[in-house]
Scaffold this motif. Structure first.
Motif, short mmCIF file in Angstrom:
data_model
loop_
_atom_site.label_atom_id
_atom_site.label_comp_id
_atom_site.label_asym_id
_atom_site.label_seq_id
_atom_site.Cartn_x
_atom_site.Cartn_y
_atom_site.Cartn_z
N ARG A 84 0.84 -1.20 0.00
CA ARG A 84 0.00 0.00 0.00
C ARG A 84 0.87 1.25 0.00
N THR A 100 -2.07 2.75 9.85
CA THR A 100 -3.34 2.99 9.17
C THR A 100 -3.93 4.34 9.59
N ARG A 106 -4.62 7.70 7.23
CA ARG A 106 -5.91 8.41 7.20
C ARG A 106 -5.72 9.89 7.52
N TYR A 126 -5.28 9.30 3.09
CA TYR A 126 -5.19 8.06 2.32
C TYR A 126 -5.80 6.90 3.10
N ALA A 127 -6.42 6.01 2.37
CA ALA A 127 -6.98 4.80 2.99
C ALA A 127 -5.85 3.83 3.31
N GLY A 128 -6.07 3.04 4.33
CA GLY A 128 -5.13 1.98 4.65
C GLY A 128 -5.48 0.74 3.85
N VAL A 129 -5.10 -0.39 4.37
CA VAL A 129 -5.39 -1.66 3.73
C VAL A 129 -5.74 -2.66 4.83
#
Length: 170
Positions: free
Chosen positions: A22, A145, A149, A153-156
């Protein structure tokens, strides 16, 4: 006793790899960007995780503390000012060392007595320390994560269940 310590450790490696993948998709400055969190950046969080991977692997290998603690500055230096790719390579190297240790250890639930500099002597089991390594990683992957955020940005997902599903489908 852990039901499957090898699988649990492989989950840990898988989860770290997912997060590295990611991070490789995001702008390079995200890795070193200063945020308000447990650590001041994603890179410093991974640096901390790397040091403790090395430390606990040494503990599990029954390296005496007087041989472990002098190595901490070296591990710290290795993890400073790295790129995502360089950090990923450090983690891959320590994962191979961990796997080798797990292969060479016939009783993964054997009793151990470790000396902690702050808490003194502690009777435990190899499997308990391995569980701690995985839990420590899970905690800090959650920190990462949250840091992502904060930066928009989104995490995974790195939950154990997703690992099991991927293994089933893979």
């Amino acid at each position: 006793m852990l039901q499957n310590p090898h699988q649990l450790y492989e989950y840990h490696v898988w989860a770290n790899d997912r997060l590295f993948t990611r991070l490789e998709q995001l702008p390079k400055d995200v890795f070193h960007a200063q945020v308000t969190s447990v650590f001041p950046s994603v890179s410093q969080t991974f640096g901390h995780m790397y040091i403790y991977e090395q430390l606990y692997m040494s503990v599990l290998a029954e390296v005496p503390n007087e041989n472990i603690f002098p190595r901490i500055p070296d591990w710290t230096e290795e993890a400073q000012d790295t790129t995502v790719d360089e950090m990923r390579r450090l983690f891959a190297c320590v994962a191979e060392q961990f796997r080798d240790l797990l292969r060479r250890t016939p009783d993964l639930d054997r009793a151990m007595t470790i000396g902690h500099p702050k808490y003194g002597r502690f009777d435990t089991h190899f499997s308990d320390i391995l569980q701690h390594v995985v839990n420590h990683g899970t905690y800090h992957r959650g920190n990462v994560t949250a840091m992502l955020r904060q930066q928009g940005y989104a995490g995974v997902p790195t939950d154990y269940m997703f690992y099991l599903i991927e293994r089933r489908d893979g």
